[in-house]
Enzyme design. Structure first.
Site, mmCIF file in Angstrom:
data_model
loop_
_atom_site.group_PDB
_atom_site.id
_atom_site.type_symbol
_atom_site.label_atom_id
_atom_site.label_comp_id
_atom_site.label_asym_id
_atom_site.label_seq_id
_atom_site.Cartn_x
_atom_site.Cartn_y
_atom_site.Cartn_z
ATOM 1 N N ARG A 239 0.935 -1.363 0.139
ATOM 2 C CA ARG A 239 -0.018 -0.136 -0.052
ATOM 3 C C ARG A 239 0.781 1.118 0.120
ATOM 4 O O ARG A 239 1.963 1.436 0.719
ATOM 5 C CB ARG A 239 -0.942 0.107 1.328
ATOM 6 C CG ARG A 239 -2.281 -1.219 1.190
ATOM 7 C CD ARG A 239 -3.102 -0.607 0.236
ATOM 8 N NE ARG A 239 -4.197 -1.227 0.234
ATOM 9 C CZ ARG A 239 -4.587 -2.210 -0.769
ATOM 10 N NH1 ARG A 239 -3.585 -2.581 -1.419
ATOM 11 N NH2 ARG A 239 -5.856 -3.112 -0.739
ATOM 12 N N GLU A 268 -4.168 7.122 -5.247
ATOM 13 C CA GLU A 268 -4.619 6.324 -6.227
ATOM 14 C C GLU A 268 -5.863 6.549 -6.500
ATOM 15 O O GLU A 268 -6.577 6.854 -5.936
ATOM 16 C CB GLU A 268 -4.368 5.020 -5.870
ATOM 17 C CG GLU A 268 -2.886 4.789 -5.593
ATOM 18 C CD GLU A 268 -2.645 3.016 -5.371
ATOM 19 O OE1 GLU A 268 -3.569 2.433 -5.282
ATOM 20 O OE2 GLU A 268 -1.599 2.636 -4.952
ATOM 21 N N HIS A 286 -0.834 0.057 -9.582
ATOM 22 C CA HIS A 286 -1.420 -1.154 -8.801
ATOM 23 C C HIS A 286 -2.382 -2.208 -9.607
ATOM 24 O O HIS A 286 -3.357 -2.325 -9.496
ATOM 25 C CB HIS A 286 -2.578 -0.176 -7.800
ATOM 26 C CG HIS A 286 -3.073 -0.980 -6.748
ATOM 27 N ND1 HIS A 286 -3.300 -0.079 -5.577
ATOM 28 C CD2 HIS A 286 -3.313 -2.210 -6.538
ATOM 29 C CE1 HIS A 286 -3.668 -1.167 -4.552
ATOM 30 N NE2 HIS A 286 -3.721 -2.355 -5.236
HETATM 31 C C1 8YV Z 1 -6.597 -5.513 -6.031
HETATM 32 C C2 8YV Z 1 -5.412 -5.291 -3.797
HETATM 33 O O1 8YV Z 1 -6.118 -5.480 -7.344
HETATM 34 O O2 8YV Z 1 -6.283 -7.141 -3.031
HETATM 35 C C3 8YV Z 1 -5.763 -6.056 -2.769
HETATM 36 O O3 8YV Z 1 -5.724 -5.636 -1.467
HETATM 37 O O4 8YV Z 1 -4.597 -4.091 -3.326
HETATM 38 C C4 8YV Z 1 -5.239 -5.695 -5.256
HETATM 39 O O5 8YV Z 1 -4.700 -6.693 -5.427
HETATM 40 C C5 8YV Z 1 -7.597 -4.510 -5.661
HETATM 41 O O6 8YV Z 1 -7.740 -4.608 -4.318
HETATM 42 C C6 8YV Z 1 -8.953 -5.136 -6.261
HETATM 43 O O7 8YV Z 1 -9.899 -4.743 -5.396
#
Ligand code: 8YV
Length: 319
Positions: A239, A268, A286
């Site tokens: 993150r 983001e 991301h």
């Molecule tokens: C995803 C992510 O692309 O799973 C997570 O926490 O950050 C990513 O892998 C995203 O959140 C999909 O909703």
């Protein structure tokens, strides 16, 4: 019995949508724009369940305005920093996530970022692509070798372990900092550090794999960058909140950090425009878990959690 009503906030994989539409009275946000606070609040009155992504912000303020109809938030993500969990708990709303299934895809991307940052992927691609490659020298684009180097992993959870496994294939010496030491069968010879400062001192390469929480915000600040061996490479697929971006930029400018590979940013979408002038920062938008196989698995895991809940069982990934 009539089907439960489900709102899917983003365009999930085709297989996921097909299954959701088969089993639920499903509305999909085909426009694929992030759901706003107003969208979420309105949806809570019309749907029994929501599958959001990390792009929807379920803050305490939003959750306080939810209707009693909404029973479960089955996240399509492993990270849940976009959800105010105590607020959801207070409303009696069940929350789940999608662990395990994205660990390999994310670890693969961390490997790409680590290698790309270490070996001038951005500058190299630019120079060839633009037609500006007009000479060669043994002193040209000399990078930092991964093989045999020390890798520091912050957060030896599922993704951290998957990354360590891949890094072992590059003969890296694995060190980690985690809340607790792993049993030997999981540590696989990796060296445990009971504090992050000790880990940073040996991290020729550093990769972040812990969740964003109030405690980990700006985990990598100026003082901590200063502890890394000179010329370390920093990778973040977790993150953006974990990295003080101004401090990283300073460390890049002085060369204390020789390169960085980033898939996550404080802002983001968008990223940090101040990074753009530095070709030793290799950046991606991301996409850690963005493989076909993993997107299907994430969608199915969210649906498995919903199915369990509506069958009167405890979902596997309840938080
Ligand atoms: C995803 C992510 O692309 O799973 C997570 O926490 O950050 C990513 O892998 C995203 O959140 C999909 O909703």
């Amino acid at each position: 019995m009539s089907k439960k009503r489900l709102w899917i906030t983003r365009r999930l994989s085709d297989a996921t949508l097909e299954r959701a539409e088969r089993d639920y009275d499903t509305v999909v946000n085909h426009e694929d724009e992030p759901g706003s606070a107003a969208d979420l609040i309105a949806a809570s009155a019309e749907f029994d369940a929501i599958i959001p992504c990390h792009s929807e912000h379920l803050s305490a303020d939003v959750v306080a305005q939810f209707s009693d109809r909404l029973k479960i938030v089955a996240n399509h993500s492993v990270g849940v920093d976009h959800c105010d969990l105590p607020a959801l708990k207070k409303r009696g709303i069940v929350v789940t996530n999608t662990p395990d299934v994205l660990s390999d895809a994310t670890a693969e991307l961390a490997m790409l970022l680590m290698l790309g940052a270490a070996r001038h992927a951005v500058a190299g691609d630019r120079i060839v692509r633009s037609g500006a490659w007009d000479s060669w020298s043994p002193a040209f684009m000399v990078g930092k070798q991964v093989t045999g180097a020390r890798l520091g992993i912050v957060g030896m959870g599922r993704v951290g372990k998957a990354f360590a496994a891949k890094a072992r294939g590059f003969d890296m010496e694995i060190h980690y900092f985690n809340r607790s030491e792993l049993p030997p069968d999981q540590a696989q010879g990796a060296t445990y550090h009971d504090n992050i400062e000790s880990l940073l001192g040996v991290a020729d390469f550093l990769s972040l794999h812990c969740p964003a929480t109030p405690e980990t915000t700006n985990l990598m600040n100026a003082d901590r960058f200063a502890l890394l061996p000179k010329g370390a490479v920093v990778v973040n697929t977790a993150r953006g909140a974990l990295v003080d971006e101004a401090a990283l930029l300073d460390a890049i400018k002085t060369g204390d950090v020789s390169a960085a590979g980033l898939d996550c940013f404080q802002t983001e979408p968008g990223g940090n425009p101040a990074f753009a002038n530095h070709e030793n920062i290799f950046m991606l938008p991301h996409i850690g878990s963005a493989t076909r196989q993993t997107r299907d698995a994430m969608g199915f895991r969210a649906l498995d959690n919903l199915d369990a809940y509506f069958a009167g069982k405890t979902p596997k990934d309840v938080l």
